[in-house]
Motif scaffolding. Sequence first.
Motif, mmCIF file in Angstrom:
data_model
loop_
_atom_site.group_PDB
_atom_site.id
_atom_site.type_symbol
_atom_site.label_atom_id
_atom_site.label_comp_id
_atom_site.label_asym_id
_atom_site.label_seq_id
_atom_site.Cartn_x
_atom_site.Cartn_y
_atom_site.Cartn_z
ATOM 1 N N THR A 74 0.817 -1.212 0.000
ATOM 2 C CA THR A 74 0.000 0.000 0.000
ATOM 3 C C THR A 74 0.853 1.265 0.000
ATOM 4 O OG1 THR A 74 -0.135 0.190 2.413
ATOM 5 C CG2 THR A 74 -1.810 -1.187 1.307
ATOM 6 N N LYS A 75 0.241 2.340 -0.468
ATOM 7 C CA LYS A 75 0.901 3.640 -0.458
ATOM 8 C C LYS A 75 1.277 4.026 0.970
ATOM 9 C CE LYS A 75 -1.557 5.570 -4.421
ATOM 10 N NZ LYS A 75 -2.394 6.688 -4.891
ATOM 11 N N THR A 76 0.371 3.749 1.885
ATOM 12 C CA THR A 76 0.608 4.105 3.290
ATOM 13 C C THR A 76 1.843 3.398 3.835
ATOM 14 O OG1 THR A 76 -1.751 4.463 3.638
ATOM 15 C CG2 THR A 76 -0.407 4.091 5.609
ATOM 16 N N GLU A 77 1.958 2.114 3.566
ATOM 17 C CA GLU A 77 3.119 1.361 4.060
ATOM 18 C C GLU A 77 4.408 1.850 3.412
ATOM 19 O OE1 GLU A 77 1.591 -3.041 5.209
ATOM 20 O OE2 GLU A 77 1.286 -2.461 3.104
ATOM 21 N N CYS A 78 4.353 2.136 2.122
ATOM 22 C CA CYS A 78 5.543 2.651 1.432
ATOM 23 C C CYS A 78 5.953 4.008 2.001
ATOM 24 C CB CYS A 78 5.297 2.750 -0.070
ATOM 25 S SG CYS A 78 5.221 1.152 -0.902
ATOM 26 N N LYS A 79 4.980 4.872 2.250
ATOM 27 C CA LYS A 79 5.292 6.186 2.808
ATOM 28 C C LYS A 79 5.835 6.065 4.229
ATOM 29 C CE LYS A 79 2.283 9.015 -0.025
ATOM 30 N NZ LYS A 79 1.208 10.001 -0.046
ATOM 31 N N GLN A 80 5.316 5.121 4.992
ATOM 32 C CA GLN A 80 5.843 4.895 6.342
ATOM 33 C C GLN A 80 7.302 4.457 6.282
ATOM 34 O OE1 GLN A 80 3.005 2.054 7.867
ATOM 35 N NE2 GLN A 80 1.716 3.652 8.772
ATOM 36 N N PHE A 81 7.625 3.597 5.348
ATOM 37 C CA PHE A 81 8.999 3.143 5.164
ATOM 38 C C PHE A 81 9.911 4.327 4.810
ATOM 39 C CE2 PHE A 81 12.172 1.477 2.021
ATOM 40 C CZ PHE A 81 12.980 0.814 2.927
ATOM 41 N N ILE A 82 9.475 5.147 3.866
ATOM 42 C CA ILE A 82 10.267 6.310 3.450
ATOM 43 C C ILE A 82 10.431 7.286 4.605
ATOM 44 C CG2 ILE A 82 10.361 8.295 1.887
ATOM 45 C CD1 ILE A 82 8.626 6.520 -0.063
ATOM 46 N N ASN A 83 9.345 7.558 5.309
ATOM 47 C CA ASN A 83 9.404 8.497 6.433
ATOM 48 C C ASN A 83 10.300 7.982 7.555
ATOM 49 O OD1 ASN A 83 7.744 10.373 5.183
ATOM 50 N ND2 ASN A 83 5.883 9.523 6.075
ATOM 51 N N SER A 84 10.256 6.690 7.813
ATOM 52 C CA SER A 84 11.130 6.113 8.838
ATOM 53 C C SER A 84 12.594 6.266 8.454
ATOM 54 C CB SER A 84 10.808 4.630 9.050
ATOM 55 O OG SER A 84 9.535 4.480 9.594
ATOM 56 N N PHE A 85 12.884 6.006 7.194
ATOM 57 C CA PHE A 85 14.248 6.174 6.710
ATOM 58 C C PHE A 85 14.671 7.637 6.828
ATOM 59 C CE2 PHE A 85 17.089 7.289 3.175
ATOM 60 C CZ PHE A 85 18.192 6.530 3.526
ATOM 61 N N ALA A 86 13.797 8.551 6.406
ATOM 62 C CA ALA A 86 14.112 9.987 6.475
ATOM 63 C C ALA A 86 14.328 10.426 7.924
ATOM 64 C CB ALA A 86 13.001 10.799 5.822
ATOM 65 N N ASP A 87 13.504 9.928 8.837
ATOM 66 C CA ASP A 87 13.677 10.270 10.258
ATOM 67 C C ASP A 87 15.033 9.819 10.770
ATOM 68 O OD1 ASP A 87 11.143 11.378 10.302
ATOM 69 O OD2 ASP A 87 10.204 9.650 11.299
ATOM 70 N N CYS A 88 15.413 8.607 10.409
ATOM 71 C CA CYS A 88 16.714 8.092 10.856
ATOM 72 C C CYS A 88 17.872 8.893 10.272
ATOM 73 C CB CYS A 88 16.856 6.618 10.484
ATOM 74 S SG CYS A 88 15.858 5.516 11.475
#
Length: 123
Positions: A74-88
């Motif tokens: 899902t778009k939501t899961e992909c965005k969560q992955f990207i946001n988690s990476f960006a946060d780190c």
Amino acid sequence: MLNVAILIIPEGCAFGSFELLNLHHYMDSIQTNSINRRLLSLLETEIGTNGLDFKYIEAYVILITYVLRKMGVTKTECKQFINSFADCTNELRVQMSPNVCNQILGTQQRAHLLKLQEFISNS
């Protein structure tokens, strides 16, 4: 490969110097010319970005996210992955000098991740 996983795990967000050193050496050992040019061209065209370089970790995040989306994640899961990476990586930028961060993350990471977010939103 463990070092890459440590960097992108959101709960971890812990960046030990040993892991980063290993990651940097691993990324340096990969030559962009060893990445299939058709794959690179496909990603740049599909994502809408230029200058994607597999010398930097965000190229792998883009590749993984692209494949996940094509597999129906899902778009939501992909965005969560990207946001988690960006946060780190944002936390990493606070902890280390800009010069070291740029050697590990490159200078176009934020721009590439914005394009990736746009791709996800439009897919």
